[in-house]
Motif scaffolding. Sequence first.
Motif, PDB file in Angstrom:
ATOM      1  N   TRP A 104      59.554   4.145  44.549  1.00 46.30           N
ATOM      2  CA  TRP A 104      58.718   5.165  43.900  1.00 46.30           C
ATOM      3  C   TRP A 104      59.555   6.191  43.139  1.00 46.30           C
ATOM      4  O   TRP A 104      59.077   6.797  42.190  1.00 46.30           O
ATOM      5  CB  TRP A 104      57.863   5.872  44.927  1.00 46.30           C
ATOM      6  CG  TRP A 104      56.766   5.043  45.522  1.00 46.30           C
ATOM      7  CD1 TRP A 104      56.281   3.840  45.080  1.00 46.30           C
ATOM      8  CD2 TRP A 104      56.007   5.366  46.680  1.00 46.30           C
ATOM      9  NE1 TRP A 104      55.269   3.402  45.891  1.00 46.30           N
ATOM     10  CE2 TRP A 104      55.070   4.321  46.888  1.00 46.30           C
ATOM     11  CE3 TRP A 104      56.015   6.437  47.577  1.00 46.30           C
ATOM     12  CZ2 TRP A 104      54.166   4.313  47.942  1.00 46.30           C
ATOM     13  CZ3 TRP A 104      55.106   6.428  48.623  1.00 46.30           C
ATOM     14  CH2 TRP A 104      54.184   5.383  48.801  1.00 46.30           C
ATOM     15  N   ALA A 105      60.802   6.408  43.562  1.00 43.75           N
ATOM     16  CA  ALA A 105      61.666   7.402  42.908  1.00 43.75           C
ATOM     17  C   ALA A 105      62.244   6.897  41.586  1.00 43.75           C
ATOM     18  O   ALA A 105      62.612   7.703  40.723  1.00 43.75           O
ATOM     19  CB  ALA A 105      62.815   7.798  43.844  1.00 43.75           C
ATOM     20  N   TRP A 106      62.321   5.592  41.420  1.00 44.07           N
ATOM     21  CA  TRP A 106      62.963   5.049  40.224  1.00 44.07           C
ATOM     22  C   TRP A 106      62.269   5.469  38.922  1.00 44.07           C
ATOM     23  O   TRP A 106      62.950   5.949  38.006  1.00 44.07           O
ATOM     24  CB  TRP A 106      63.088   3.520  40.322  1.00 44.07           C
ATOM     25  CG  TRP A 106      63.899   2.934  39.233  1.00 44.07           C
ATOM     26  CD1 TRP A 106      65.242   2.715  39.240  1.00 44.07           C
ATOM     27  CD2 TRP A 106      63.445   2.526  37.935  1.00 44.07           C
ATOM     28  NE1 TRP A 106      65.653   2.182  38.047  1.00 44.07           N
ATOM     29  CE2 TRP A 106      64.553   2.055  37.222  1.00 44.07           C
ATOM     30  CE3 TRP A 106      62.204   2.507  37.302  1.00 44.07           C
ATOM     31  CZ2 TRP A 106      64.471   1.567  35.923  1.00 44.07           C
ATOM     32  CZ3 TRP A 106      62.111   2.029  36.004  1.00 44.07           C
ATOM     33  CH2 TRP A 106      63.238   1.559  35.334  1.00 44.07           C
ATOM     34  N   PRO A 107      60.945   5.328  38.771  1.00 47.63           N
ATOM     35  CA  PRO A 107      60.322   5.720  37.490  1.00 47.63           C
ATOM     36  C   PRO A 107      60.540   7.191  37.107  1.00 47.63           C
ATOM     37  O   PRO A 107      60.871   7.472  35.950  1.00 47.63           O
ATOM     38  CB  PRO A 107      58.834   5.405  37.678  1.00 47.63           C
ATOM     39  CG  PRO A 107      58.809   4.351  38.733  1.00 47.63           C
ATOM     40  CD  PRO A 107      59.958   4.687  39.654  1.00 47.63           C
ATOM     41  N   PRO A 108      60.411   8.143  38.047  1.00 50.27           N
ATOM     42  CA  PRO A 108      60.693   9.528  37.651  1.00 50.27           C
ATOM     43  C   PRO A 108      62.144   9.754  37.236  1.00 50.27           C
ATOM     44  O   PRO A 108      62.418  10.552  36.342  1.00 50.27           O
ATOM     45  CB  PRO A 108      60.349  10.348  38.899  1.00 50.27           C
ATOM     46  CG  PRO A 108      59.414   9.500  39.676  1.00 50.27           C
ATOM     47  CD  PRO A 108      59.817   8.081  39.390  1.00 50.27           C
ATOM     48  N   LEU A 109      63.074   9.036  37.866  1.00 53.24           N
ATOM     49  CA  LEU A 109      64.482   9.171  37.476  1.00 53.24           C
ATOM     50  C   LEU A 109      64.729   8.542  36.108  1.00 53.24           C
ATOM     51  O   LEU A 109      65.392   9.138  35.257  1.00 53.24           O
ATOM     52  CB  LEU A 109      65.396   8.510  38.514  1.00 53.24           C
ATOM     53  CG  LEU A 109      65.479   9.194  39.865  1.00 53.24           C
ATOM     54  CD1 LEU A 109      66.218   8.313  40.860  1.00 53.24           C
ATOM     55  CD2 LEU A 109      66.146  10.553  39.737  1.00 53.24           C
ATOM     56  N   PHE A 110      64.205   7.352  35.903  1.00 46.34           N
ATOM     57  CA  PHE A 110      64.448   6.617  34.667  1.00 46.34           C
ATOM     58  C   PHE A 110      63.637   7.180  33.504  1.00 46.34           C
ATOM     59  O   PHE A 110      64.193   7.552  32.476  1.00 46.34           O
ATOM     60  CB  PHE A 110      64.117   5.132  34.876  1.00 46.34           C
ATOM     61  CG  PHE A 110      64.531   4.249  33.731  1.00 46.34           C
ATOM     62  CD1 PHE A 110      65.785   3.675  33.718  1.00 46.34           C
ATOM     63  CD2 PHE A 110      63.670   3.984  32.685  1.00 46.34           C
ATOM     64  CE1 PHE A 110      66.179   2.842  32.673  1.00 46.34           C
ATOM     65  CE2 PHE A 110      64.046   3.158  31.632  1.00 46.34           C
ATOM     66  CZ  PHE A 110      65.298   2.589  31.626  1.00 46.34           C
ATOM     67  N   PHE A 111      62.339   7.250  33.672  1.00 42.62           N
ATOM     68  CA  PHE A 111      61.457   7.684  32.578  1.00 42.62           C
ATOM     69  C   PHE A 111      61.300   9.195  32.503  1.00 42.62           C
ATOM     70  O   PHE A 111      61.292   9.767  31.424  1.00 42.62           O
ATOM     71  CB  PHE A 111      60.068   7.054  32.711  1.00 42.62           C
ATOM     72  CG  PHE A 111      60.070   5.574  32.561  1.00 42.62           C
ATOM     73  CD1 PHE A 111      60.313   4.984  31.331  1.00 42.62           C
ATOM     74  CD2 PHE A 111      59.826   4.755  33.649  1.00 42.62           C
ATOM     75  CE1 PHE A 111      60.308   3.608  31.179  1.00 42.62           C
ATOM     76  CE2 PHE A 111      59.814   3.381  33.510  1.00 42.62           C
ATOM     77  CZ  PHE A 111      60.060   2.801  32.283  1.00 42.62           C
ATOM     78  N   GLY A 112      61.128   9.850  33.663  1.00 36.58           N
ATOM     79  CA  GLY A 112      60.890  11.293  33.688  1.00 36.58           C
ATOM     80  C   GLY A 112      62.137  12.090  33.363  1.00 36.58           C
ATOM     81  O   GLY A 112      62.191  12.835  32.391  1.00 36.58           O
ATOM     82  N   ALA A 113      63.179  11.908  34.175  1.00 33.15           N
ATOM     83  CA  ALA A 113      64.441  12.634  33.967  1.00 33.15           C
ATOM     84  C   ALA A 113      65.300  11.962  32.900  1.00 33.15           C
ATOM     85  O   ALA A 113      66.247  12.569  32.402  1.00 33.15           O
ATOM     86  CB  ALA A 113      65.216  12.723  35.283  1.00 33.15           C
TER      87      ALA A 113
END
Length: 164
Positions: A90-99
């Motif tokens: 679940w943390a991967w999309p916010p790290l990749f796309f969000g941040a």
Amino acid sequence: MWAYTVGFTVLPHVGGFLGWFINRKAIPVWYEKLKKPSWCPPRKMFPVAWTVLYTGMGYASYLIWNDLGGCSSKAIVPLGLYGAQLALNWAWPPLFFGARNLKMALIDILCLDVLAIGTMCSWYHINKIAALLMVPYLGWLAMATCLTIRIWKDNPEQKTGKSE
């Protein structure tokens, strides 16, 4: 008992949907500009793949929970590993796309790989069907890991975070 089956099966979809919902605007704008390898799956394939994978892993987690008699002391390691890998998933999309932090997304997915393998190994002696339900997920993670590495290497200006 069906409520537990449905709950465990739906749970992975919750974080996956939230990750998509929060980052959906960055995907067509930022992601499309990144240099990607020719073997990168089309964008339309990702929601289909994740629906199948989340359903399989969610149901598998129910099988483990059920076989171990719920949240017993025997369930701490196998379900703890599952929960930890799900959190990293679940943390991967916010790290990749969000941040837009390719380096942190890469570190996340490498740790996720280790935990997903550990989850499957810990499940194998409890319920072989549950462990086998994780195989397609591990295959997709292998591809996603290679894709993350390749995007990280091929987009050096994007490696450490947001830059417009």
